[in-house]
Design a protein around this motif. Structure first.
Motif, PDB file in Angstrom:
ATOM      1  N   THR A 244       0.822  -1.201   0.000  1.00  0.00           N
ATOM      2  CA  THR A 244       0.000   0.000   0.000  1.00  0.00           C
ATOM      3  C   THR A 244       0.857   1.254   0.000  1.00  0.00           C
ATOM      4  OG1 THR A 244      -1.811  -1.117   1.150  1.00  0.00           O
ATOM      5  CG2 THR A 244      -1.763   1.288   1.276  1.00  0.00           C
ATOM      6  N   GLY A 245       1.925   1.251   0.792  1.00  0.00           N
ATOM      7  CA  GLY A 245       2.827   2.399   0.800  1.00  0.00           C
ATOM      8  C   GLY A 245       3.391   2.677  -0.575  1.00  0.00           C
ATOM      9  N   ALA A 246       3.744   1.608  -1.310  1.00  0.00           N
ATOM     10  CA  ALA A 246       4.255   1.790  -2.671  1.00  0.00           C
ATOM     11  C   ALA A 246       3.172   2.310  -3.592  1.00  0.00           C
ATOM     12  CB  ALA A 246       4.812   0.465  -3.195  1.00  0.00           C
ATOM     13  N   ALA A 247       1.969   1.814  -3.423  1.00  0.00           N
ATOM     14  CA  ALA A 247       0.871   2.206  -4.307  1.00  0.00           C
ATOM     15  C   ALA A 247       0.528   3.684  -4.176  1.00  0.00           C
ATOM     16  CB  ALA A 247      -0.360   1.356  -4.029  1.00  0.00           C
ATOM     17  N   ILE A 248       0.551   4.218  -2.961  1.00  0.00           N
ATOM     18  CA  ILE A 248       0.189   5.620  -2.756  1.00  0.00           C
ATOM     19  C   ILE A 248       1.415   6.520  -2.677  1.00  0.00           C
ATOM     20  CG2 ILE A 248      -1.884   4.887  -1.531  1.00  0.00           C
ATOM     21  CD1 ILE A 248      -0.535   5.878   1.059  1.00  0.00           C
ATOM     22  N   ALA A 348      -3.725  -2.970  -4.386  1.00  0.00           N
ATOM     23  CA  ALA A 348      -2.713  -1.922  -4.553  1.00  0.00           C
ATOM     24  C   ALA A 348      -2.955  -1.139  -5.842  1.00  0.00           C
ATOM     25  CB  ALA A 348      -1.323  -2.532  -4.550  1.00  0.00           C
ATOM     26  N   LEU A 349      -3.354  -1.833  -6.897  1.00  0.00           N
ATOM     27  CA  LEU A 349      -3.653  -1.137  -8.145  1.00  0.00           C
ATOM     28  C   LEU A 349      -4.865  -0.220  -7.983  1.00  0.00           C
ATOM     29  CD1 LEU A 349      -3.122  -3.994 -10.756  1.00  0.00           C
ATOM     30  CD2 LEU A 349      -1.626  -2.061 -10.279  1.00  0.00           C
ATOM     31  N   VAL A 350      -5.857  -0.686  -7.232  1.00  0.00           N
ATOM     32  CA  VAL A 350      -7.031   0.160  -6.973  1.00  0.00           C
ATOM     33  C   VAL A 350      -6.617   1.423  -6.225  1.00  0.00           C
ATOM     34  CG1 VAL A 350      -9.203   0.309  -5.702  1.00  0.00           C
ATOM     35  CG2 VAL A 350      -8.664  -1.760  -7.015  1.00  0.00           C
ATOM     36  N   LEU A 351      -5.799   1.253  -5.173  1.00  0.00           N
ATOM     37  CA  LEU A 351      -5.367   2.415  -4.401  1.00  0.00           C
ATOM     38  C   LEU A 351      -4.492   3.337  -5.241  1.00  0.00           C
ATOM     39  CD1 LEU A 351      -4.505   0.760  -0.965  1.00  0.00           C
ATOM     40  CD2 LEU A 351      -6.526   2.112  -1.545  1.00  0.00           C
ATOM     41  N   ILE A 359      -6.469  11.991  -5.468  1.00  0.00           N
ATOM     42  CA  ILE A 359      -5.842  12.543  -4.267  1.00  0.00           C
ATOM     43  C   ILE A 359      -4.541  13.262  -4.575  1.00  0.00           C
ATOM     44  CG2 ILE A 359      -4.809  11.950  -2.033  1.00  0.00           C
ATOM     45  CD1 ILE A 359      -6.865   9.723  -1.787  1.00  0.00           C
ATOM     46  N   ASP A 360      -3.675  12.659  -5.357  1.00  0.00           N
ATOM     47  CA  ASP A 360      -2.368  13.251  -5.654  1.00  0.00           C
ATOM     48  C   ASP A 360      -2.294  13.817  -7.066  1.00  0.00           C
ATOM     49  OD1 ASP A 360      -1.379  12.715  -3.170  1.00  0.00           O
ATOM     50  OD2 ASP A 360      -0.516  10.794  -3.726  1.00  0.00           O
ATOM     51  N   ARG A 361      -3.383  14.342  -7.562  1.00  0.00           N
ATOM     52  CA  ARG A 361      -3.367  14.956  -8.895  1.00  0.00           C
ATOM     53  C   ARG A 361      -2.440  16.169  -8.909  1.00  0.00           C
ATOM     54  NH1 ARG A 361      -7.510  14.016 -12.633  1.00  0.00           N
ATOM     55  NH2 ARG A 361      -7.094  16.107 -13.447  1.00  0.00           N
ATOM     56  N   LYS A 362      -1.706  16.321  -9.988  1.00  0.00           N
ATOM     57  CA  LYS A 362      -0.810  17.458 -10.118  1.00  0.00           C
ATOM     58  C   LYS A 362      -1.607  18.714 -10.463  1.00  0.00           C
ATOM     59  CE  LYS A 362       3.172  14.714 -11.615  1.00  0.00           C
ATOM     60  NZ  LYS A 362       4.175  14.498 -12.685  1.00  0.00           N
ATOM     61  N   LEU A 371       0.289   5.297 -13.380  1.00  0.00           N
ATOM     62  CA  LEU A 371       0.178   4.195 -12.432  1.00  0.00           C
ATOM     63  C   LEU A 371       1.498   3.423 -12.384  1.00  0.00           C
ATOM     64  CD1 LEU A 371      -3.351   2.772 -13.291  1.00  0.00           C
ATOM     65  CD2 LEU A 371      -2.732   4.258 -11.389  1.00  0.00           C
ATOM     66  N   PRO A 372       1.953   3.045 -11.189  1.00  0.00           N
ATOM     67  CA  PRO A 372       3.246   2.349 -11.056  1.00  0.00           C
ATOM     68  C   PRO A 372       3.115   0.855 -11.338  1.00  0.00           C
ATOM     69  CG  PRO A 372       2.292   2.709  -8.903  1.00  0.00           C
ATOM     70  CD  PRO A 372       1.352   3.348  -9.882  1.00  0.00           C
ATOM     71  N   TRP A 373       2.876   0.510 -12.626  1.00  0.00           N
ATOM     72  CA  TRP A 373       2.656  -0.893 -12.971  1.00  0.00           C
ATOM     73  C   TRP A 373       3.846  -1.762 -12.601  1.00  0.00           C
ATOM     74  CZ3 TRP A 373      -2.196  -1.790 -13.852  1.00  0.00           C
ATOM     75  CH2 TRP A 373      -2.995  -0.841 -14.469  1.00  0.00           C
ATOM     76  N   ALA A 374       5.037  -1.308 -12.922  1.00  0.00           N
ATOM     77  CA  ALA A 374       6.220  -2.110 -12.623  1.00  0.00           C
ATOM     78  C   ALA A 374       6.378  -2.319 -11.126  1.00  0.00           C
ATOM     79  CB  ALA A 374       7.470  -1.432 -13.201  1.00  0.00           C
ATOM     80  N   GLU A 375       6.102  -1.277 -10.346  1.00  0.00           N
ATOM     81  CA  GLU A 375       6.211  -1.395  -8.892  1.00  0.00           C
ATOM     82  C   GLU A 375       5.161  -2.346  -8.344  1.00  0.00           C
ATOM     83  OE1 GLU A 375       7.827  -0.683  -5.139  1.00  0.00           O
ATOM     84  OE2 GLU A 375       8.568  -0.235  -7.147  1.00  0.00           O
TER      85      GLU A 375
END
Length: 484
Positions: A244-248, A348-351, A359-362, A371-375
């Motif tokens: 989850t930390g990686a996802a967000i 994690a992909l959902v989050l 939430i974190d829109r620029k 989206l961090p697919w590789a992560e």
């Protein structure tokens, strides 16, 4: 894609598949693991250890112990290298970890601790009736003592105290065990699998939302803290918090702090909940087993709790002349927990989608972050793929070739059983080493711990108990004949 397997999960999959594959040599009439050391219930210490199958391998206990150690050392050195970590550090310390762990495991087979009331050895007039699971508890207690009173020694042992590697390898082995049982007892196995799917709905849609809301509304945590906290407390502990930390894209300290908290409470849950299940659910073994999979966090602690709970229930039933088939409770706990783990990557992909889109829109007009697919692939708990592979292969063989079921049971149970036991013992010891209560408290975990206490004892264990009862009330493991 293979790079995503160059980690601990991938190593666990490879080791588990190798052991499962070698176990299948039993189908050809070969006993691949009869030489592995086995600790038996004992009153005379000189008789505590012997090869798993002395009929096939007429070797002494010291030789059997040495061969087992060398074999495991070689496997896990290769696994450590595969994961890109220091094999030398592991190799130097694993002999000590193995010796301490197996010493505790062997002591746990002492008849006064382990013998069931209906099978008292000659000269034994009383017993605590804990079965061999007492060895797991002693390994845990030894780890706790070292971890909290010998910090220097604990740090030195850390490179070889790989609880997640040990338990994930054991889980891959358990896939094959559940596969053959599913082929033999389709009714019970189907109910277990259905319960696992229900656990996903419960953990992700009920637990997670409640914990997140409490962390935000009651304790005023930021989203960065609340999301990993919700995943760590409500889903599966360390893996969920880190993923989850990686996802967000939380700061690294956030999932690390949450993970440390989870490890401490996993020990508390592991000691408390099996006892609660024994007292509250004396005639509902499968309800108790499913409850462990939902209420206890981290893979190692949950599966270990299921193992302890099974030991309690098997011993209590045996004292009444009832002999349940072993492993059904542990497999129920494992299946429930693994089904939850399977969806960590999806969650994690959902989050990641929610955080990047809403939430974190620029604000510079460039749009949402990618989206961090590789992560997500890197963080996906790939050991569950090994679990389902061994499960699927053995289940398919058992359904297509019913005449092989007895041989499959021997291949998955007898042939690899000693390795599963050793891996469980290593997990217990390693979990105990990691639970340094004073250090974690000094890091400021008091407020986080309060959230955990409120959520765990306020609703998580009780919702888990209610739903476990809904799906498993009245369901029992298969009953074997005394002495079978």
């Amino acid at each position: 894609m293979i790079r995503g397997f160059r980690n601990e999960d991938g190593a666990a999959v490879l080791v588990g598949l190798l052991l499962s594959g070698l176990g299948m040599l039993s189908l050809a009439g070969i006993d691949p693991f009869g030489w592995v050391i086995a600790a038996k219930t004992w009153t005379d210490p000189s008789l505590a250890l012997q090869p798993a199958n002395p009929k096939s391998y007429a070797i002494s206990a010291p030789i059997s112990l040495g061969l087992t150690f060398v074999f495991l050392l070689g496997l896990f050195i290769a696994a450590t290298k595969w994961a890109g970590e220091s094999a030398r550090s592991f190799a130097l310390r694993f002999p000590v970890v193995f010796a301490l762990t197996y010493g505790a495991w062997t002591l746990g087979q002492w008849a006064y601790l382990a013998a069931t009331p209906d099978k008292l050895p000659k000269g034994v007039t009383w017993t605590m009736g804990l079965t061999g699971e007492a060895g797991y508890l002693l390994a845990l207690l030894l780890g706790l003592l070292i971890g909290n009173f010998l910090p220097g020694f604990t740090r030195w042992l850390a490179p070889a105290s790989r609880s997640e590697l040990f338990i994930k390898t054991a889980v891959v082995l358990y896939g094959a065990v559940l596969g053959v049982k599913a082929a033999t007892e389709t009714g019970r196995a189907s109910a277990i699998l259905f319960r696992g799917i229900a656990a996903i709905i419960e953990a992700y849609l009920i637990y997670w939302a409640l914990v997140y809301w409490i962390a935000r509304s009651w304790f005023k945590f930021s989203r960065e803290w609340a999301a990993p906290l919700a995943s760590g407390i409500s889903i599966c502990g360390v893996s969920a918090a880190i993923t989850t930390g990686a996802a967000i894209r939380a700061r690294p300290v956030v999932p690390v702090m949450v993970s440390s908290l989870v490890v401490v409470f996993a020990v508390v849950e592991m000691l408390l909940l099996p006892w609660m299940a024994r007292v509250m659910l004396p005639d509902q073994p499968m309800v108790a087993a499913a409850w462990m999979g939902l209420a206890v966090k981290t893979d190692g602690a949950a599966i270990a709790s299921g193992s302890i709970t099974e030991g309690f229930f098997l011993a209590d039933a045996a004292s009444k002349g009832i002999h349940y088939e072993a492993d059904w409770m542990k497999n129920t706990t494992t299946t429930v927990k693994v089904f939850i783990d399977v969806f960590i990557g999806i969650w994690a992909l959902v989050l990641a989608f929610v955080w990047s889109r809403f939430i974190d829109r620029k604000d510079d007009g460039s749009g949402p972050t990618k989206l961090p697919w590789a992560e997500m692939w890197a963080r996906f708990p790939k050991f569950v793929l090994g679990y389902f592979l061994t499960f699927g292969v053995v289940l398919t063989l058992g359904l297509l070739l019913p005449e092989l079921r007895a041989d499959l049971n021997k291949a998955t149970g007898e042939s690899t059983d000693q390795f599963r036991r050793i891996l469980f013992s290593l997990t217990f010891f390693s979990i105990g080493l990691a639970a340094n209560f004073r250090r974690l408290w000094a890091e400021g975990l008091g407020k986080l711990a309060l959230v955990y206490v409120v959520c765990l004892f306020g609703f998580i264990i009780w919702i888990g108990l209610a739903i476990s009862w809904l799906f498993f009330a009245g369901m029992l493991p298969p009953i074997t004949q005394p002495g079978a």
